[in-house]
Design a protein around this motif. Structure first.
Motif, PDB file in Angstrom:
ATOM      1  N   PRO A  32       0.833  -1.202   0.000  1.00 37.63           N
ATOM      2  CA  PRO A  32       0.000   0.000   0.000  1.00 37.63           C
ATOM      3  C   PRO A  32       0.870   1.256   0.000  1.00 37.63           C
ATOM      4  O   PRO A  32       1.925   1.288   0.637  1.00 37.63           O
ATOM      5  CB  PRO A  32      -0.791  -0.102   1.302  1.00 37.63           C
ATOM      6  CG  PRO A  32      -0.695  -1.524   1.720  1.00 37.63           C
ATOM      7  CD  PRO A  32       0.592  -2.043   1.174  1.00 37.63           C
TER       8      PRO A  32
ATOM      9  N   ALA B   6      -6.818   7.409   6.568  1.00 34.95           N
ATOM     10  CA  ALA B   6      -6.453   6.582   5.414  1.00 34.95           C
ATOM     11  C   ALA B   6      -6.241   5.137   5.838  1.00 34.95           C
ATOM     12  O   ALA B   6      -6.465   4.210   5.062  1.00 34.95           O
ATOM     13  CB  ALA B   6      -5.196   7.133   4.758  1.00 34.95           C
ATOM     14  N   ALA B   7      -5.780   4.955   7.064  1.00 35.77           N
ATOM     15  CA  ALA B   7      -5.554   3.597   7.558  1.00 35.77           C
ATOM     16  C   ALA B   7      -6.811   3.014   8.194  1.00 35.77           C
ATOM     17  O   ALA B   7      -6.774   1.942   8.791  1.00 35.77           O
ATOM     18  CB  ALA B   7      -4.398   3.591   8.550  1.00 35.77           C
TER      19      ALA B   7
ATOM     20  N   TYR C  27     -12.457   2.635   1.712  1.00 33.81           N
ATOM     21  CA  TYR C  27     -11.121   2.542   1.110  1.00 33.81           C
ATOM     22  C   TYR C  27     -10.140   2.660   2.251  1.00 33.81           C
ATOM     23  O   TYR C  27     -10.301   3.529   3.112  1.00 33.81           O
ATOM     24  CB  TYR C  27     -10.870   3.715   0.160  1.00 33.81           C
ATOM     25  CG  TYR C  27     -11.785   3.750  -1.029  1.00 33.81           C
ATOM     26  CD1 TYR C  27     -11.477   3.035  -2.182  1.00 33.81           C
ATOM     27  CD2 TYR C  27     -12.948   4.514  -1.009  1.00 33.81           C
ATOM     28  CE1 TYR C  27     -12.313   3.073  -3.289  1.00 33.81           C
ATOM     29  CE2 TYR C  27     -13.793   4.558  -2.108  1.00 33.81           C
ATOM     30  CZ  TYR C  27     -13.467   3.830  -3.247  1.00 33.81           C
ATOM     31  OH  TYR C  27     -14.287   3.869  -4.340  1.00 33.81           O
ATOM     32  N   LYS C  28      -9.138   1.821   2.272  1.00 36.24           N
ATOM     33  CA  LYS C  28      -8.106   2.044   3.281  1.00 36.24           C
ATOM     34  C   LYS C  28      -6.790   1.378   2.903  1.00 36.24           C
ATOM     35  O   LYS C  28      -6.734   0.502   2.037  1.00 36.24           O
ATOM     36  CB  LYS C  28      -8.572   1.586   4.660  1.00 36.24           C
ATOM     37  CG  LYS C  28      -8.657   0.102   4.849  1.00 36.24           C
ATOM     38  CD  LYS C  28      -8.869  -0.178   6.338  1.00 36.24           C
ATOM     39  CE  LYS C  28      -8.777  -1.663   6.624  1.00 36.24           C
ATOM     40  NZ  LYS C  28      -8.838  -1.940   8.054  1.00 36.24           N
ATOM     41  N   LEU C  29      -5.751   1.819   3.568  1.00 32.40           N
ATOM     42  CA  LEU C  29      -4.430   1.227   3.383  1.00 32.40           C
ATOM     43  C   LEU C  29      -4.455  -0.145   4.028  1.00 32.40           C
ATOM     44  O   LEU C  29      -4.657  -0.261   5.236  1.00 32.40           O
ATOM     45  CB  LEU C  29      -3.364   2.106   4.044  1.00 32.40           C
ATOM     46  CG  LEU C  29      -3.172   3.472   3.393  1.00 32.40           C
ATOM     47  CD1 LEU C  29      -2.431   4.416   4.335  1.00 32.40           C
ATOM     48  CD2 LEU C  29      -2.433   3.341   2.068  1.00 32.40           C
ATOM     49  N   ASP C  30      -4.267  -1.163   3.210  1.00 31.36           N
ATOM     50  CA  ASP C  30      -4.438  -2.520   3.711  1.00 31.36           C
ATOM     51  C   ASP C  30      -3.351  -3.395   3.090  1.00 31.36           C
ATOM     52  O   ASP C  30      -3.290  -3.529   1.862  1.00 31.36           O
ATOM     53  CB  ASP C  30      -5.840  -3.016   3.295  1.00 31.36           C
ATOM     54  CG  ASP C  30      -6.133  -4.408   3.827  1.00 31.36           C
ATOM     55  OD1 ASP C  30      -5.214  -5.047   4.380  1.00 31.36           O
ATOM     56  OD2 ASP C  30      -7.282  -4.855   3.675  1.00 31.36           O
ATOM     57  N   ILE C  31      -2.518  -3.959   3.938  1.00 30.08           N
ATOM     58  CA  ILE C  31      -1.418  -4.763   3.392  1.00 30.08           C
ATOM     59  C   ILE C  31      -1.918  -6.004   2.663  1.00 30.08           C
ATOM     60  O   ILE C  31      -1.214  -6.570   1.834  1.00 30.08           O
ATOM     61  CB  ILE C  31      -0.398  -5.172   4.487  1.00 30.08           C
ATOM     62  CG1 ILE C  31      -1.107  -5.846   5.647  1.00 30.08           C
ATOM     63  CG2 ILE C  31       0.406  -3.978   4.954  1.00 30.08           C
ATOM     64  CD1 ILE C  31      -0.166  -6.522   6.608  1.00 30.08           C
TER      65      ILE C  31
ATOM     66  N   PRO D 107      -3.225  -4.317  -1.356  1.00 25.45           N
ATOM     67  CA  PRO D 107      -2.472  -3.069  -1.517  1.00 25.45           C
ATOM     68  C   PRO D 107      -2.933  -2.221  -2.709  1.00 25.45           C
ATOM     69  O   PRO D 107      -3.104  -2.731  -3.811  1.00 25.45           O
ATOM     70  CB  PRO D 107      -1.032  -3.557  -1.733  1.00 25.45           C
ATOM     71  CG  PRO D 107      -1.148  -4.964  -2.198  1.00 25.45           C
ATOM     72  CD  PRO D 107      -2.434  -5.514  -1.660  1.00 25.45           C
ATOM     73  N   HIS D 108      -3.157  -0.972  -2.432  1.00 26.54           N
ATOM     74  CA  HIS D 108      -3.455  -0.008  -3.488  1.00 26.54           C
ATOM     75  C   HIS D 108      -2.606   1.234  -3.265  1.00 26.54           C
ATOM     76  O   HIS D 108      -2.218   1.528  -2.135  1.00 26.54           O
ATOM     77  CB  HIS D 108      -4.925   0.428  -3.425  1.00 26.54           C
ATOM     78  CG  HIS D 108      -5.885  -0.648  -3.807  1.00 26.54           C
ATOM     79  ND1 HIS D 108      -6.062  -1.072  -5.104  1.00 26.54           N
ATOM     80  CD2 HIS D 108      -6.710  -1.410  -3.052  1.00 26.54           C
ATOM     81  CE1 HIS D 108      -6.960  -2.037  -5.131  1.00 26.54           C
ATOM     82  NE2 HIS D 108      -7.368  -2.274  -3.889  1.00 26.54           N
TER      83      HIS D 108
ATOM     84  N   SER E  63      -5.446   2.981  -7.027  1.00 25.15           N
ATOM     85  CA  SER E  63      -4.890   2.178  -8.120  1.00 25.15           C
ATOM     86  C   SER E  63      -5.684   0.899  -8.329  1.00 25.15           C
ATOM     87  O   SER E  63      -6.274   0.333  -7.399  1.00 25.15           O
ATOM     88  CB  SER E  63      -3.437   1.824  -7.822  1.00 25.15           C
ATOM     89  OG  SER E  63      -3.361   0.983  -6.693  1.00 25.15           O
TER      90      SER E  63
END
Lengths: 301, 386, 586
Positions: free
Chosen positions: A67, B69-70, B194-198, B201-202, C19
Motif C-alpha cells: 500500500p 487513510a488507515a 477505502y483504506k491502506l491494507d497490506i 495493496p493499493h 490504483s
C-alpha cells in the motif's frame, strides 16, 4: 565486499514492479527496491511529493506491491504518525510504516513535521532518498545540494554557496533510537541497516544517497559507481548512530580522492582545482569529526 | 446524564462518545480546552484513543489524514490561524475522501492579533470540499459532533463543526450527555470503504491526468449534494433516540412573517430573544437559522423564504471586496426562485473580531430593514465607529 | 453544434485516485537504444594460452570447491599440467586482467599444484568411443605426447616413435632437472603408457622405420620431431675445440647424469631459454658464468623468471656484445666481441643489434657454450617433408594427405605450451579427417566454433561436447581490463612461488605454492567474461527487470521494462554482460 557474498544477503522479496517512470539509472528507484526487499510485504509506504510521486505511476497504476499513500510535500512524517496510530489502535503492530521522501521533503519543507515526529519518537522508518536537489521539478537547489554544485537555480556563475545541511546530525540530535546513512552502491550495508531499523521501535531514520544521472550530469551506467565514489571519497561516509550518541562507521572502503568523485559529475564542471581542494578539506574535517564521535562511542563501550 | 459544561468540553464529550480512535491536535486559543479534555480522557484510559501531540496544525490535519487513510476514526480541533495553516490538507482530506471530523472554534484571523469570535476562518475554507455545520448552543455542539461522524463516514467526506469563540467555547450550559450505548447504536464502528491494507495493496492519490480529474471532482461534489438528503435522515434517527432535532436550517416564527432575519451560531439565540419580544408586540418578524453551510441547503432556504418580502442576513464575517458571505450565498441561492416577488434583501456585517452582538444590534437591523431603505448590497456595516 | 455531455454521471471513474493496475503495462523498455545481453566472453588468460587451457573455467570450478571437475577440465586440454606448471613461460599470467591491479593470478603455480595432484589420481575414464585406426606419432616431445594423448582420449590406437632411448624429447634432453625433476616427467609418461599409448624408443623415423611403412600401416602420421640440431656459432678462429660446445649437447650430457669438467669460467652465448638453462647448469657444475647476448635484457626471448633466477643465482650478463673471434692460449679461450647498439626493429618487432664501433670486448673462459638456437633436421625423415611444413594450411597438410606437423618442427613458437597446443590441434584435425572418411560431415565451421578467443588454440572440451562451464554464447571477444569492475575485488596480494634456499643444486629450485594458496589464488581469479551468477546485475537493476528463470537457471532480462541504463553491465564484475545497440537504431 566481495561480489560472491552479496547475493546471499539480499532478500528475495520483489515488491517493485517494472514499467515505473524513473529515469534510466535512477538511484531512487533502486533504493526503494532494495529497501522493500528487506521490509517485505507487511509495509505501508507514505510518499510525500518527490520524484517518486511520478515513479510510482499515475492513476490507476502503482509500481509497488505494498500500500502506498501519496501525500503533500511537507507531510510525510505527520501522515506516517497518523497511520502508525491507526495501525496500533487496530493491533497491527507488526506492519512497517515507512516514509519515502526526497531531500526536499526531508531537509527543507518536511523538516518541521519530521522533527516533530522524531521528537515524539513516532514508530516508523523515515527514508530520505537524497538526490541532492529538486530533481522532479527540474533540478533546483535544495538544502541538500552540496557546496559548489550547479543547479537551475544555482547557475555555474553563482553555484550553491552553502554546505549541504547535515541532516544526520540533526536527526541524531533528536536522540532517536536509530539513524544511519546508506547508499544504493553498498546494498548489503543498506539492507542490513533496514533490518536493524526493523528490530527497533521508535523513529528510525535512513539517509540514502541516490545518485541522479540527469541531475548530477553523469552517464546512466555510472549510477552505482557514483554512489560508490561518494562513499570512497568520504563525501558520504556510511555511518549509524543509536540514541544520538553511539556513532559507528559501518563501511570503510578503499579511499579515493574527492577530486575523482567531483570531476566525474557535470554539475561540478565549473569548479577549479582550488575549489575542489576546499571541498576536500571540508570532507576531511567532517570525516575527522565523525571519527572522533565513533572513537568516543567506542571508548564508552 | 446532565452536566454543566463549556462548549469546548461538549466537543470533547462528543468525540469521546463517538469512540474516536486517533486525535492529532495542536493547541490554539480558544480551542485549547477541547484538546486538554481529550488529552485527559486519553491519559486516563477513559477514551482508548491515540492522542498525537503534533508540532503544528498542518501536521494535525496530515496525521488525521494518515489515520483516516488507515481506516481509523480521526478527529482534530483548531481555530483561526491554525485552520488557515491546515488549508492545504483540508483539500487533501476532502479529495482523498477521508471522513475526518474537526471542530473549528470560530476566531478572527490576524493581524492584528485577535482571539475573539469571527466566522471568516471557517468560511474561508468554503471550497475545500468539507461539510460545515454551525452550532448555536452546547447541546447542539455535542450532538453535532456525534452526528458529524455518522454523516462523514456515510459520504466519505470530512465534516467541520463550527462553534463561536467564548460565546460557546467557554460558556457553560447544561448539556444532556447521552448514554454510550445509545451513541454506539447510532454510530457503529467505522467500516472504511477505502483504506491502506497490506492484504489488498493499493496506491492512493497518485497523479490524475486531465482525463479523470474532472470525474473525481464530480464525485466529490455529488457526495456533498447527497448530504442534503442524508443529513435530515440521520438527524431523524438522532431525534428518535434523544428527542433532539436541529435541521440543516431552522425557520423560527416565520409563519406570516414579513421580515425574516438570517442568522448563524450564537447570534441566533440573541435574535430569537429579539424576535420573541417583537412578536409579543405583534410584529410579523421571524428568523431562519442556517446550520449547514456546506453543502448549501438551497432548496430548503428557498422553501423557507418563499413569499417573505424582507430579508436581513446577519454576517459575522467579511469577504473583503464583496461583503457578508452568508448573504452572498443566500442571494445566489434565491436568484430566480420567486421572480414575481423578489424580496427586499439586505446584508449586515456585525460583530467582527468578537465585537458584541446585542439585542440592540439585532433590533437596529430589523428597524433598518423595515424602514424600507434598500441598500441592495450585502455589506451594510453595523456599529462602525465614526 | 458541438456534441457535449451535460450532467452525465461518471460511472467508470472511482471517486478518488486509487490504483487498480500496475505499471507493468507501461512498455518503458521502448525508451532505450542500447540493451544488455549476457555474453560468455573469453578470458585473456585463455586467449593467451598456446595450449588452449580453459584457465578461467578450472579456476571457477576450484572456487566452487569442485576440485575433481577442475582437474578433469585441466587435463582435458593439457596433457601434462605437472610439467607445464613447472616449465611453461605462462603468457596467461602476463595477459591476466588482474596483472596491473594487484598482480596476476598465479596461474602457473596453481596449475602445478593441480598437475601434481593429478599425478596422484587414478586415470580417469578417457575414451568415449573406440576407433580401429592406428596413428603414428613421430617424436615423444611435448607436441608428440600431446597429440598421442588427445588421440588416445578420442579412442584411437596411437604408436609413438622416438629416436632416443628415453622418452620426452626436449623435456628430458633440454630442460634441466632443477626445473623439471625427472620423477615428474617419468610419472607423466607412465600415465601415457597406462592409457595404452605404445612407445617405440630408439627408432628413428625414416631409417629405423621407413616412410612407406609409416604411410601404409597407419591411417595418419603426426610429425613432431622437434628442433634438436644446435645452430653453429659462426666465429673467426678455430671452432673445433672441445671447449666450444653446443648448448643442447651440453644440456643433454648433464641431464643424462654427466658432470663434465668445464673449468672455472664459462661463457654462454645467446638469450633464449636454452642459454639460461646452460648458464644455470654450468653454474651448478661449479663455474662462474657470464651470458653474452647481442641485445639487451628487454629483448631476451627467455622466460622472465628464468632470467631472474639465473641472475639471482649469480649468472653475470654481458649485453650488446656480439661474439666475433675465438682464440686461445694455454687452455684458456679468448672471445672477442663487437660492441653493439640497438637499431631499427626487425620483422618480429625486436630492435636489431648493429655494431656500435669502438674497441672490441675481450672475454676469457675455460668453456664457451653456444646456445643461439636449434634447427629441425627434418630432412632426416623424408626429403619431401622438408618443404611440407610450408604447405601446412590451417587444418593440416594439403600436399601430403594424412600427414600432419606440429611443434618446433612446424615452426610453432618454441615453447612447451605451443607444442602442446599444436599436438592437440593436430589430434583434432586427424579425428575430423578420419571421421569424415567414415562419412561424417564435419564442416570447417565446427572447427571455427571451437577456436578460443581468435587464437590458434582449439578447445578439446568443446570438440568433445564436454565443457563443464556450459557457456551460454561463447564469443571470441576477449575481456579487457576496462571491462572488469575492480570494486568487487578487494586488493589481495598474489601468492608467489617459494624458492628453495639451496641454490646451485640440481634439486628442484622452485618449491611452488601450497594447496591452500592455490585455492586462495583461484578465489582471486576475476573469472573474466563468464557469468558466475553473482547476481549483481539483478541486485542493481532499478527496474527489477532481471530475474532468474527457474527453468534454465539463467538470468533473463525483461526487455519490455529494461530502459537500457547499463548499470548491470557496468557493475558486472567480470565483463559477462555487454550493451548492444538495438537493431532498429542502426
Amino acid at each position: 565486499m566481495s561480489q560472491t557474498i552479496i547475493k546471499d544477503r539480499i532478500p528475495e522479496n520483489e515488491l517493485l514492479m517494472g514499467g515505473h517512470l524513473a529515469c534510466p539509472g535512477c538511484g531512487g528507484a533502486l533504493a526503494m527496491r532494495l529497501v522493500l526487499k528487506e521490509l517485505g510485504p507487511k509495509t505501508i509506504v507514505v510518499l510525500p511529493a518527490c520524484c517518486w510521486s511520478i515513479i510510482a505511476g499515475p492513476y490507476p497504476q502503482s509500481s509497488l506491491k505494498v500500500p502506498l499513500y501519496h501525500t503533500a510535500f511537507e507531510t510525510g512524517a505527520a501522515v506516517a504518525s497518523g497511520i502508525r496510530a491507526a495501525l496500533d489502535i487496530q493491533g497491527q503492530h507488526d506492519t512497517n510504516v515507512i516514509v519515502w521522501a526526497g531531500d526536499g521533503g526531508t531537509f527543507d519543507i518536511g523538516l518541521q513535521a519530521l522533527s516533530g515526529a522524531a521528537e515524539r519518537n513516532e514508530d516508523f522508518i523515515y527514508c530520505c532518498y537524497d538526490n541532492e536537489a529538486y530533481m522532479n521539478t527540474g533540478i533546483q537547489r535544495s538544502s541538500a545540494t552540496p557546496w559548489g554544485a550547479w543547479t537551475t537555480t544555482t547557475p555555474s556563475k553563482h553555484p550553491q554557496a552553502t554546505d549541504k545541511k547535515d541532516i544526520l546530525a540533526i536527526m541524531a540530535a533528536h536522540r532517536i533510537p536509530y539513524a544511519a546513512t546508506a547508499s544504493v552502491s553498498y546494498p548489503v550495508d543498506l539492507v542490513d541497516k533496514v533490518k536493524k531499523a526493523m528490530s527497533i521501535r521508535g523513529t528510525r531514520f535512513l539517509h540514502i544517497l541516490a545518485p541522479c544521472p540527469p541531475g548530477w550530469k553523469f552517464e546512466d551506467e555510472r549510477a552505482i559507481d557514483m554512489g560508490r565514489m561518494a562513499v570512497q571519497s568520504r563525501v558520504f561516509p556510511l555511518v549509524e548512530v543509536e540514541h544520538g550518541t553511539d556513532w559507528r562507521f559501518t563501511m570503510d572502503p578503499e579511499h579515493v580522492p574527492v577530486q575523482d568523485y567531483i570531476r566525474a559529475q557535470g554539475r561540478f564542471r565549473h569548479l577549479t582545482d582550488e575549489q575542489i581542494g576546499h571541498i576536500s578539506d571540508a570532507v576531511d574535517y567532517r570525516y575527522e569529526h565523525l571519527r572522533d564521535l565513533a572513537e568516543r562511542s567506542q571508548a564508552k563501550v | 446524564m446532565q452536566k454543566v459544561i463549556v462548549g469546548n468540553h461538549a466537543v470533547s464529550w462528543g468525540v469521546k462518545l463517538a469512540r474516536t480512535e486517533v486525535i492529532p491536535a495542536y493547541p490554539i486559543t480558544p480551542q485549547t480546552q477541547i484538546v486538554e479534555e481529550l488529552s485527559e480522557m486519553c491519559a486516563s484510559g477513559e477514551l482508548p484513543a491515540r492522542f498525537i501531540k503534533v508540532e503544528s496544525e498542518h501536521s494535525a490535519m496530515a496525521s488525521a489524514v494518515g489515520a483516516s487513510a488507515a481506516g481509523a476514526r480521526a478527529f482534530t480541533a483548531t481555530s483561526s490561524q491554525g485552520l488557515a495553516l491546515m488549508h492545504e490538507m483540508l483539500h487533501w482530506a476532502a479529495a482523498a475522501r477521508h471522513p475526518i471530523v474537526m471542530a473549528d472554534v470560530n476566531r478572527a484571523l490576524g493581524p492584528g492579533w485577535n482571539i475573539w469570535t469571527d466566522q471568516t476562518d471557517s468560511l474561508s475554507q468554503r471550497d475545500t470540499g468539507w461539510l460545515q455545520l454551525y452550532c448555536e448552543n452546547n447541546q447542539e455542539v455535542l450532538d453535532t459532533t456525534i452526528i458529524a461522524f455518522r454523516l462523514a463516514e456515510a459520504l466519505d467526506l470530512p465534516v467541520m463543526l463550527v462553534l463561536d469563540a467564548f460565546y460557546l467555547s467557554h460558556t457553560s450550559e447544561p448539556v444532556d450527555i447521552p448514554d454510550q450505548a445509545l451513541v454506539d447504536s447510532f454510530l457503529p464502528k467505522r467500516e472504511a470503504h477505502y483504506k491502506l491494507d497490506i492484504n489488498e495493496p493499493h496506491a492512493f492519490n497518485a497523479l490524475v491526468k486531465p482525463d479523470d480529474y474532472m470525474e473525481m471532482r464530480w464525485h466529490m461534489h455529488d457526495a456533498q449534494r447527497r448530504a442534503l438528503e442524508l443529513y435530515p435522515q440521520i438527524e431523524s434517527e438522532w431525534l428518535a433516540l434523544t428527542g433532539r432535532y436541529y435541521g440543516m436550517i431552522e425557520p423560527y416564527r416565520t409563519d406570516d412573517a414579513e421580515t425574516v432575519l438570517i442568522t448563524t451560531g450564537t447570534v441566533t439565540s440573541t435574535a430569537r430573544y429579539v424576535i420573541d419580544e417583537r412578536r409579543s408586540r405583534g410584529e410579523k418578524v421571524g428568523l431562519v437559522k442556517i446550520k449547514m453551510f456546506r453543502p448549501f441547503p438551497v432548496e430548503a432556504m428557498r422553501a423557507a423564504l418563499k413569499g417573505i418580502p424582507r430579508i436581513a442576513v446577519i454576517d459575522r464575517n467579511i469577504s473583503p471586496g464583496n461583503g457578508g458571505i452568508f448573504a452572498q450565498e443566500l442571494r445566489s441561492a434565491l436568484y430566480g426562485s420567486d421572480s414575481d416577488a423578489a424580496p427586499q434583501f439586505n446584508g449586515y456585517i456585525v460583530g467582527l473580531g468578537g465585537r458584541n452582538v446585542t439585542p440592540d444590534t439585532i433590533n437596529g437591523i430589523i428597524d433598518h430593514v423595515q424602514s424600507g431603505e434598500t441598500v441592495d448590497r450585502p455589506d451594510i456595516w453595523v456599529g462602525v465607529k465614526a | 453544434m458541438s456534441e457535449q455531455n451535460f450532467n452525465t454521471v461518471p460511472l467508470h471513474t472511482p471517486p478518488l485516485s486509487v490504483s487498480s493496475s500496475s505499471t507493468e503495462q507501461n512498455i518503458t523498455g521502448s525508451w532505450k537504444y542500447i540493451q544488455p545481453a549476457y555474453h560468455d566472453r573469453v578470458a585473456p588468460c585463455i586467449a593467451g594460452c598456446p595450449t588452449g587451457v580453459d584457465i578461467e573455467g578450472y579456476m571457477s570450478l576450484l572456487r566452487d570447491g569442485e576440485l575433481s571437475a577442475a582437474m578433469e577440465l585441466l587435463q582435458c586440454e593439457n596433457p601434462m599440467p605437472a610439467i607445464t606448471g613447472r616449465v611453461c613461460n605462462h603468457p596467461c599470467e602476463s595477459r591476466c586482467n588482474r596483472a596491473n591491479y594487484d598482480g596476476a593470478v598465479a596461474i602457473h603455480a596453481v596449475e602445478r599444484v593441480l598437475g601434481d595432484m593429478i599425478l596422484e589420481e587414478p586415470l580417469p575414464h578417457w575414451t568415449m568411443r573406440k576407433h580401429d585406426e592406428r596413428i603414428a606419432v613421430i617424436g615423444s616431445g611435448p607436441a608428440g605426447l600431446a597429440c598421442a594423448y588427445h588421440l588416445t582420449r578420442l579412442g584411437y590406437n596411437v604408436e609413438v616413435f622416438e629416436k632416443e632411448e628415453e622418452l620426452g624429447g626436449m623435456l628430458r634432453l633440454g630442460i634441466p632437472g632443477y626445473r623439471l625433476p625427472r620423477e615428474v616427467l617419468d610419472s607423466q609418461i607412465a600415465r601415457y603408457k597406462a592409457m595404452g599409448i605404445i612407445f617405440h624408443t630408439g627408432m628413428r623415423a625414416g631409417t629405423d622405420i621407413g616412410w612407406p611403412r609409416l604411410t601404409t600401416e597407419f591411417s595418419a602420421v603426426f610429425i613432431a620431431s622437434g628442433a634438436h640440431v644446435s645452430r653453429l656459432l659462426d666465429l673467426e678462429g678455430d671452432c673445433s675445440r672441445q671447449s666450444l660446445r653446443s648448448g643442447l649437447d651440453f644440456l643433454r650430457e648433464v641431464n643424462a647424469g654427466g658432470r663434465p669438467d668445464i673449468g672455472k669460467h664459462a661463457l654462454v652465448i645467446g638469450g633464449g631459454n636454452t642459454a639460461m638453462d646452460c648458464a644455470r647448469t654450468a653454474l651448478r657444475l661449479g663455474a662462474e658464468v657470464t651470458v653474452v647476448y647481442r641485445r639487451t635484457r628487454a629483448e631476451m626471448p627467455a622466460i622472465d623468471e628464468e632470467i631472474e633466477d639465473a641472475a639471482r643465482e649469480g649468472v653475470k650478463f654481458e649485453f650488446l656484445a656480439s661474439p666475433e673471434k675465438l682464440s686461445g692460449t694455454g687452455g684458456r679461450l679468448q672471445l672477442a666481441c663487437t660492441r653493439m647498439e640497438l637499431g631499427e626493429p626487425d620483422a618480429q618487432g625486436r630492435r636489431r643489434p648493429v655494431p656500435a664501433g669502438g674497441e672490441p670486448l675481450l672475454l676469457e673462459a675455460d668453456t664457451i657454450i653456444s646456445a643461439i638456437g636449434e634447427d629441425t633436421g627434418l630432412h632426416d625423415l623424408q626429403a619431401e617433408l622438408a618443404d611440407a611444413k610450408l604447405a601446412m594450411n590451417t587444418w593440416g597438410c594439403e600436399k601430403l594427405a594424412r600427414v600432419f606437423l606440429g611443434g618446433d618442427v612446424a615452426g610453432d613458437e618454441r615453447t612447451v605450451a605451443s607444442a602442446l597446443g599444436a599436438g592437440k590441434r593436430c589430434a583434432i584435425y586427424i579425428d575430423r579427417q578420419l571421421r569424415q572418411q567414415h562419412g561424417e560431415d564435419i564442416p570447417e565451421e565446427r572447427l571455427e566454433a571451437i577456436r578460443i578467443g581468435g587464437s590458434e588454440s582449439l578447445s578439446m572440451a568443446r570438440w568433445t561436447n564436454s565443457d563443464p562451464i556450459m557457456r551460454v554464447s561463447p564469443q571470441n571477444d576477449v575481456v579487457q581490463p576496462a571491462d572488469i569492475n575492480t570494486a568487487y575485488f578487494p586488493r589481495e596480494p598474489r601468492h608467489n612461488d617459494r624458492h628453495a634456499a639451496l641454490l646451485k643444486s640440481f634439486e628442484e629450485s622452485n618449491t611452488g605454492i601450497t594447496t591452500r594458496d592455490a585455492l586462495a589464488e583461484a578465489a582471486r581469479c576475476y573469472e573474466c567474461g563468464v557469468c558466475n551468477e553473482c547476481e549483481l546485475c539483478r541486485i542493481y537493476c532499478g527496474e527489477a527487470a532481471i530475474q532468474l528463470d527457474p527453468g534454465s537457471g539463467r538470468f533473463v532480462i525483461d526487455l519490455d521494462h529494461c530502459k537500457g541504463c547499463g548499470v548491470c553491465t557496468a557493475e558486472c564484475p567480470r565483463g559477462a554482460l555487454v550493451m548492444e545497440r538495438l537493431a532498429n537504431m542502426d
